[in-house]
Write an enzyme that holds these catalytic residues in place. Structure first.
Site, PDB file in Angstrom:
ATOM      1  CD  GLU A   1      -3.082  73.375 -28.897  1.00 43.41           C
ATOM      2  OE1 GLU A   1      -2.852  73.149 -27.694  1.00 43.41           O
ATOM      3  OE2 GLU A   1      -3.208  72.478 -29.741  1.00 43.41           O
TER       4      GLU A   1
ATOM      5  CB  CYS B   1      -0.488  66.536 -38.968  1.00 48.87           C
ATOM      6  SG  CYS B   1      -1.739  66.900 -40.168  1.00 48.87           S
TER       7      CYS B   1
ATOM      8  CG  PHE C   1      -8.418  62.577 -51.392  1.00 50.14           C
ATOM      9  CD1 PHE C   1      -9.404  63.368 -51.959  1.00 50.14           C
ATOM     10  CD2 PHE C   1      -8.199  61.308 -51.925  1.00 50.14           C
ATOM     11  CE1 PHE C   1     -10.168  62.900 -53.027  1.00 50.14           C
ATOM     12  CE2 PHE C   1      -8.949  60.838 -52.988  1.00 50.14           C
ATOM     13  CZ  PHE C   1      -9.935  61.641 -53.547  1.00 50.14           C
TER      14      PHE C   1
ATOM     15  CB  CYS D   1     -11.991  64.470 -39.792  1.00 45.31           C
ATOM     16  SG  CYS D   1     -12.524  65.630 -41.091  1.00 45.31           S
TER      17      CYS D   1
ATOM     18  CB  SER E   1      -5.158  72.219 -45.386  1.00 45.41           C
ATOM     19  OG  SER E   1      -5.673  70.900 -45.278  1.00 45.41           O
TER      20      SER E   1
ATOM     21  CB  CYS F   1     -13.079  71.825 -36.366  1.00 46.48           C
ATOM     22  SG  CYS F   1     -13.047  71.511 -38.144  1.00 46.48           S
TER      23      CYS F   1
ATOM     24  CB  CYS G   1      -8.950  65.395 -36.985  1.00 49.67           C
ATOM     25  SG  CYS G   1      -8.306  67.033 -36.637  1.00 49.67           S
TER      26      CYS G   1
ATOM     27  CB  CYS H   1       0.826  74.819 -38.612  1.00 45.72           C
ATOM     28  SG  CYS H   1      -0.764  73.986 -38.689  1.00 45.72           S
TER      29      CYS H   1
END
Length: 392
Positions: free
Chosen positions: A115, A369, A250, A139, A227, A135, A142, A128
């Protein structure tokens, strides 16, 4: 005891057989393009000039047909068309949010999908882009991280995302038009889509070199933000070989909480990460580092967290982007209350740091996000299917 997500392997990508047939020129650096042209019959003395000409057509004007490259001899164009292609990923679907955000579902080689999101604002347009299918990181906040990594994107598939968005926005200048005659709709690129860019360093670097090349897309390195969740060994290389701005996911002020939210912290903890980041502005000649901090209710949003954050980043030129958590089906967290986010921002601001609260964009089309997750991969293809598509 709270269960923490495991650290996934650094590399889980499935090797892929490249298809036989014509070579795709999209994604090749200038040096590599020169090499392949020479290897396929372009006289060495002409090769540099030919690269300049072809580069301008592909990246300056968005042309995909060798026949349209009118400053090349007809016979040479025919020869190029026999040996090479100019191909970018295919747009499967395009959704437009009520706020103007556009989300593209994009198909790459092997039938996989990623995407891409375009966010228009009054003073800029941000694209973006993704660097991996899925991935390796897990996390907890996410949605993309709940999708297994399938493979790294090639440099062509990464820069191809910029090119397809320029197609859709009709941003390419026409041959003969001056540089400033057509509005610049994509003014910024952020590598904040699917994947961890620093686990695909070489392809990301080559794609961004193409984006920054003054004879084509021509974006300043200060208009590109990469990022990372904190892949410490690659951070100095990013400064030296790309030189773009850096954003760091972070999200926590203690190792205990960050281990839970961003499991890569178990490998490179907060202290190790911050020691590396202190050097980045000097090495890359960047003004400051952006710390991204997703606001999770009763997890990382206390006054004590805000004060600790300020102490941790002391001495690093920085801004802190506060991101209201964007919820997705089955998410284990909730968004912090708005008053709590504002109080947190106020503590950071009073300590002398910019602390913008990011306005959620494209939530109605799951483009915000942390919400990206391709429709195909939501179906969780079995590994054997993925391997079959990858040509194994």
């Amino acid at each position: 005891m709270t269960q923490t997500a495991p650290i996934t392997q650094d590399v889980m990508t499935i090797p892929r057989k490249l298809p036989d047939g014509p070579i795709n020129l999209v994604g090749l650096t200038r040096d590599r393009m020169r090499e392949v042209l020479i290897a396929h019959g372009t006289p060495e003395k002409q090769a540099k000039m030919r690269v300049n000409q072809i580069w301008q057509w592909i990246y300056g004007w968005g042309v995909r047909d060798f026949d349209a490259m009118t400053n090349l001899a007809k016979a040479y164009r025919a020869d190029l068309a026999e040996k090479f292609v100019i191909e970018i990923p295919e747009v499967v679907s395009r959704q437009v949010s009520a706020d103007g955000t556009r989300k593209y579902l994009v198909r790459i080689a092997g039938g996989h999908e990623v995407e891409v999101v375009y966010i228009p604002e009054t003073d800029r347009g941000t694209l973006c882009i993704s660097s991996q299918v899925g991935c390796t990181l897990t996390c907890s906040f996410c949605h993309t991280g709940t999708q297994k990594l399938v493979r790294n994107l090639t440099a062509g598939e990464i820069i191809g995302q910029v090119m397809l968005a320029r197609d859709d926005l009709e941003e390419w200048p026409r041959p003969g038009e001056g540089a400033g005659e057509r509005p610049r709709l994509i003014s910024n690129i952020v590598l904040m889509g699917m994947g961890e860019p620093l686990y695909n360093f070489d392809n990301v670097r080559d794609a961004m070199k193409i984006a920054m090349d003054g004879e084509g897309i021509s974006l300043s390195r200060r208009r590109i933000t990469l990022s990372t969740s904190g892949v410490v060994p690659e951070i100095a290389k990013t400064a030296e070989e790309i030189g773009c701005l850096l954003a760091v996911s972070f999200h926590a002020t203690t190792d205990e909480v960050r281990d839970r939210l961003v499991p890569i912290n178990k490998k490179w903890n907060i202290e190790t990460l911050l020691n590396t980041l202190r050097e980045y502005p000097r090495l890359s000649n960047s003004e400051r580092i952006t710390f991204e901090y997703v606001m999770l209710k009763d997890v990382n949003d206390s006054d004590a967290d805000a004060r600790r954050l300020v102490q941790l980043i002391k001495g690093i030129p920085a801004k802190i982007n506060l991101i209201p958590f964007n919820e997705w089906p089955g998410a284990p967290h909730q968004r912090s209350d708005w008053e709590r986010i504002e109080r947190f921002a106020d503590i950071i601001y009073k300590a002398g740091y910019a602390s913008p609260i990011r306005t959620p964009r494209g939530e109605d089309i799951m483009a915000a996000c942390g919400q990206l997750k391709s429709a195909t991969e939501r179906a969780r293809k079995p590994r054997r299917d993925i391997e079959a598509e990858a040509g194994l």
